[in-house]
Scaffold this motif. Structure first.
Motif, PDB file in Angstrom:
ATOM      1  N   VAL A  75       0.840  -1.201   0.000  1.00  0.00           N
ATOM      2  CA  VAL A  75       0.000   0.000   0.000  1.00  0.00           C
ATOM      3  C   VAL A  75       0.876   1.253   0.000  1.00  0.00           C
ATOM      4  CG1 VAL A  75      -1.643   1.357   1.365  1.00  0.00           C
ATOM      5  CG2 VAL A  75      -1.988  -1.102   1.073  1.00  0.00           C
ATOM      6  N   GLU A  76       1.952   1.246   0.782  1.00  0.00           N
ATOM      7  CA  GLU A  76       2.874   2.386   0.814  1.00  0.00           C
ATOM      8  C   GLU A  76       3.515   2.608  -0.545  1.00  0.00           C
ATOM      9  OE1 GLU A  76       5.725   1.894   3.884  1.00  0.00           O
ATOM     10  OE2 GLU A  76       4.268   2.022   5.512  1.00  0.00           O
ATOM     11  N   GLU A  77       3.905   1.518  -1.188  1.00  0.00           N
ATOM     12  CA  GLU A  77       4.521   1.623  -2.523  1.00  0.00           C
ATOM     13  C   GLU A  77       3.511   2.150  -3.535  1.00  0.00           C
ATOM     14  OE1 GLU A  77       6.940  -1.130  -5.787  1.00  0.00           O
ATOM     15  OE2 GLU A  77       6.187  -2.016  -3.924  1.00  0.00           O
ATOM     16  N   LEU A  78       2.274   1.639  -3.463  1.00  0.00           N
ATOM     17  CA  LEU A  78       1.215   2.115  -4.358  1.00  0.00           C
ATOM     18  C   LEU A  78       0.968   3.597  -4.157  1.00  0.00           C
ATOM     19  CD1 LEU A  78      -1.123   1.641  -6.368  1.00  0.00           C
ATOM     20  CD2 LEU A  78      -2.538   0.976  -4.405  1.00  0.00           C
ATOM     21  N   THR A  79       0.905   4.026  -2.899  1.00  0.00           N
ATOM     22  CA  THR A  79       0.681   5.443  -2.600  1.00  0.00           C
ATOM     23  C   THR A  79       1.816   6.299  -3.131  1.00  0.00           C
ATOM     24  OG1 THR A  79      -0.512   4.832  -0.582  1.00  0.00           O
ATOM     25  CG2 THR A  79       0.288   7.106  -0.743  1.00  0.00           C
ATOM     26  N   ARG A  80       3.048   5.835  -2.926  1.00  0.00           N
ATOM     27  CA  ARG A  80       4.217   6.593  -3.383  1.00  0.00           C
ATOM     28  C   ARG A  80       4.244   6.710  -4.906  1.00  0.00           C
ATOM     29  NH1 ARG A  80       7.402   3.896  -0.797  1.00  0.00           N
ATOM     30  NH2 ARG A  80       8.060   2.378  -2.356  1.00  0.00           N
ATOM     31  N   GLU A  81       3.958   5.610  -5.596  1.00  0.00           N
ATOM     32  CA  GLU A  81       3.977   5.631  -7.065  1.00  0.00           C
ATOM     33  C   GLU A  81       2.846   6.487  -7.627  1.00  0.00           C
ATOM     34  OE1 GLU A  81       5.997   1.225  -7.812  1.00  0.00           O
ATOM     35  OE2 GLU A  81       3.866   1.547  -8.194  1.00  0.00           O
ATOM     36  N   THR A  82       1.690   6.439  -6.966  1.00  0.00           N
ATOM     37  CA  THR A  82       0.562   7.258  -7.417  1.00  0.00           C
ATOM     38  C   THR A  82       0.870   8.736  -7.269  1.00  0.00           C
ATOM     39  OG1 THR A  82      -1.019   5.521  -6.800  1.00  0.00           O
ATOM     40  CG2 THR A  82      -1.899   7.742  -7.100  1.00  0.00           C
ATOM     41  N   LYS A  83       1.457   9.100  -6.136  1.00  0.00           N
ATOM     42  CA  LYS A  83       1.837  10.501  -5.928  1.00  0.00           C
ATOM     43  C   LYS A  83       2.884  10.938  -6.945  1.00  0.00           C
ATOM     44  CE  LYS A  83       0.822  10.859  -0.979  1.00  0.00           C
ATOM     45  NZ  LYS A  83       1.388  11.064   0.378  1.00  0.00           N
ATOM     46  N   GLN A  84       3.825  10.032  -7.234  1.00  0.00           N
ATOM     47  CA  GLN A  84       4.864  10.359  -8.206  1.00  0.00           C
ATOM     48  C   GLN A  84       4.281  10.567  -9.587  1.00  0.00           C
ATOM     49  OE1 GLN A  84       8.219  10.856  -7.577  1.00  0.00           O
ATOM     50  NE2 GLN A  84       8.178  11.627  -9.668  1.00  0.00           N
ATOM     51  N   LEU A  85       3.309   9.712  -9.945  1.00  0.00           N
ATOM     52  CA  LEU A  85       2.651   9.849 -11.240  1.00  0.00           C
ATOM     53  C   LEU A  85       1.918  11.181 -11.324  1.00  0.00           C
ATOM     54  CD1 LEU A  85       1.789   8.681 -13.962  1.00  0.00           C
ATOM     55  CD2 LEU A  85      -0.137   7.583 -12.799  1.00  0.00           C
ATOM     56  N   GLY A  86       1.229  11.546 -10.248  1.00  0.00           N
ATOM     57  CA  GLY A  86       0.535  12.825 -10.225  1.00  0.00           C
ATOM     58  C   GLY A  86       1.488  13.991 -10.355  1.00  0.00           C
ATOM     59  N   THR A  87       2.649  13.884  -9.693  1.00  0.00           N
ATOM     60  CA  THR A  87       3.655  14.948  -9.777  1.00  0.00           C
ATOM     61  C   THR A  87       4.210  15.053 -11.182  1.00  0.00           C
ATOM     62  OG1 THR A  87       4.266  14.594  -7.469  1.00  0.00           O
ATOM     63  CG2 THR A  87       5.845  15.779  -8.840  1.00  0.00           C
ATOM     64  N   ASP A  88       4.457  13.901 -11.825  1.00  0.00           N
ATOM     65  CA  ASP A  88       4.983  13.914 -13.190  1.00  0.00           C
ATOM     66  C   ASP A  88       3.993  14.564 -14.141  1.00  0.00           C
ATOM     67  OD1 ASP A  88       7.257  12.675 -12.358  1.00  0.00           O
ATOM     68  OD2 ASP A  88       6.654  10.664 -12.995  1.00  0.00           O
ATOM     69  N   GLN A  89       2.688  14.303 -13.958  1.00  0.00           N
ATOM     70  CA  GLN A  89       1.682  14.905 -14.827  1.00  0.00           C
ATOM     71  C   GLN A  89       1.646  16.411 -14.654  1.00  0.00           C
ATOM     72  OE1 GLN A  89      -1.867  12.699 -13.787  1.00  0.00           O
ATOM     73  NE2 GLN A  89      -1.568  11.266 -15.472  1.00  0.00           N
ATOM     74  N   GLU A  90       1.831  16.864 -13.410  1.00  0.00           N
ATOM     75  CA  GLU A  90       1.822  18.292 -13.156  1.00  0.00           C
ATOM     76  C   GLU A  90       3.071  18.970 -13.724  1.00  0.00           C
ATOM     77  OE1 GLU A  90       1.356  18.647  -8.990  1.00  0.00           O
ATOM     78  OE2 GLU A  90      -0.715  17.913  -8.975  1.00  0.00           O
ATOM     79  N   ARG A  91       4.117  18.178 -13.988  1.00  0.00           N
ATOM     80  CA  ARG A  91       5.354  18.744 -14.502  1.00  0.00           C
ATOM     81  C   ARG A  91       5.495  18.565 -16.004  1.00  0.00           C
ATOM     82  NH1 ARG A  91       9.809  16.959  -9.866  1.00  0.00           N
ATOM     83  NH2 ARG A  91       8.972  18.275  -8.204  1.00  0.00           N
ATOM     84  N   ARG A  92       4.390  18.396 -16.662  1.00  0.00           N
ATOM     85  CA  ARG A  92       4.432  18.289 -18.112  1.00  0.00           C
ATOM     86  C   ARG A  92       3.516  19.337 -18.713  1.00  0.00           C
ATOM     87  NH1 ARG A  92       0.813  12.810 -19.225  1.00  0.00           N
ATOM     88  NH2 ARG A  92      -1.208  13.773 -18.852  1.00  0.00           N
ATOM     89  N   LEU A  93       3.794  19.689 -19.950  1.00  0.00           N
ATOM     90  CA  LEU A  93       2.958  20.641 -20.677  1.00  0.00           C
ATOM     91  C   LEU A  93       2.781  20.104 -22.083  1.00  0.00           C
ATOM     92  CD1 LEU A  93       1.502  23.372 -20.755  1.00  0.00           C
ATOM     93  CD2 LEU A  93       3.652  24.403 -21.489  1.00  0.00           C
TER      94      LEU A  93
END
Length: 298
Positions: A75-93
């Motif tokens: 669950v911790e790994e899933l949460t971390r990867e999900t947050k990372q994916l969200g951050t990557d999306q916010e850092r794209r244009l």
């Protein structure tokens, strides 16, 4: 069963103490005891055998502890990867621009934006007006550079960039190239070359013919380079807009302003994005592009 109860249980076992586990989980000792009792009641088995102030794990407790640790880790790994994916999306244009656009400022804006925000990943796609509209509508891009063909919608940020003049690119072998300007009436005698995919040809022709008033016949090219080769071979004229600084027309082509009723035909160009997708990168890029466009020599 709650993940929180699994966390409380594993904390008690790891700490070998209800008191220390309660402190680690920021709850009272009585609360953590109640949660574990509720967990045992739900499972229908005893997990912890209590004896005075000490406790030991039952066989069921040993089994539940080992698997709970594994599940909580996942669950911790899933949460971390999900947050990372969200951050990557916010850092794209993701930028869309018209297939027939050839102004230099878009390239300059992308280069400058990348210099200021190197962490942002930029992806770029081109298309016709309707293709870009669909990409924006269905989330395929974050922002599009497009001409205004319909009334502004409240669902979008309609960021006006500039009103620009319309030109016709003609072969120097065409008699109209001797003029200083051309009218829509002049252009009716030669084919109009439009940049459009096969699926969008009818939509583009309908707009140029019925809305802008371009008459005569039509030819189509998949991209700007192909369209300009048709111009060079004197097959027709290519309508373009001066959205910023246009590259030189070339030695075999002239570029003349298109007039209608004594005035140059103009178009409104905007950056569009959905209001709920508005963000720092989108807004910064749009403002940077507008600034560059208005700095361009007239």
């Amino acid at each position: 069963m709650l993940l929180r109860q699994m966390k409380y249980f594993t904390a008690v076992v790891d700490c070998s103490s209800f008191t220390e586990a309660a402190e680690r989980c920021y709850i009272s000792q009585s609360a953590i005891s109640q949660q574990i009792q509720a967990l045992e009641k739900e499972l229908g088995v005893e997990l912890i055998h209590r004896s005075n102030r000490k406790f030991t794990l039952t066989a069921a407790g040993e089994y539940f502890y080992a698997h709970s640790k594994s599940i909580l880790s996942q669950v911790e790994e899933l949460t971390r990867e999900t947050k990372q994916l969200g951050t990557d999306q916010e850092r794209r244009l993701r930028i869309g621009y018209l297939r027939c656009y050839s102004g230099l400022e878009l390239h300059e804006a992308i280069a400058e934006f990348s210099r200021i925000y190197p962490e942002a990943a930029i992806s770029i796609v081109n298309g016709t007006h309707e293709e870009l509209y669909d990409l924006l509508r269905f989330g395929g891009v974050d922002l599009v550079l497009n001409d205004q063909r319909r009334a502004f919608s409240d669902l979008y940020v309609n960021f006006e960039l500039m009103r620009c003049g319309c030109y016709a690119e003609l072969s120097l072998h065409n008699p109209l190239s001797k003029q200083e300007t051309v009218s829509l009436e002049d252009l009716k005698r030669i084919p109009c070359i439009l940049i459009a995919s096969r699926e969008q040809q009818n939509a583009e022709q309908e707009y140029y013919q019925n809305t802008l008033g371009f008459g005569g016949s039509y030819l189509f090219a998949d991209n700007l380079e192909e369209g300009r080769l048709l111009v060079v071979s004197n097959r027709g004229f290519l309508p373009i807009e001066s959205v910023g600084t246009l590259p030189p027309a070339g030695s075999a082509v002239c570029r003349l302003p298109i007039f209608q009723s004594g005035q140059q035909l103009t178009r409104n160009y905007c950056a569009f994005w959905r209001k709920e997708r508005s963000g720092y990168y989108v807004e910064e890029f749009a403002e940077l592009l507008r600034k560059l466009l208005h700095q361009a020599p007239r």
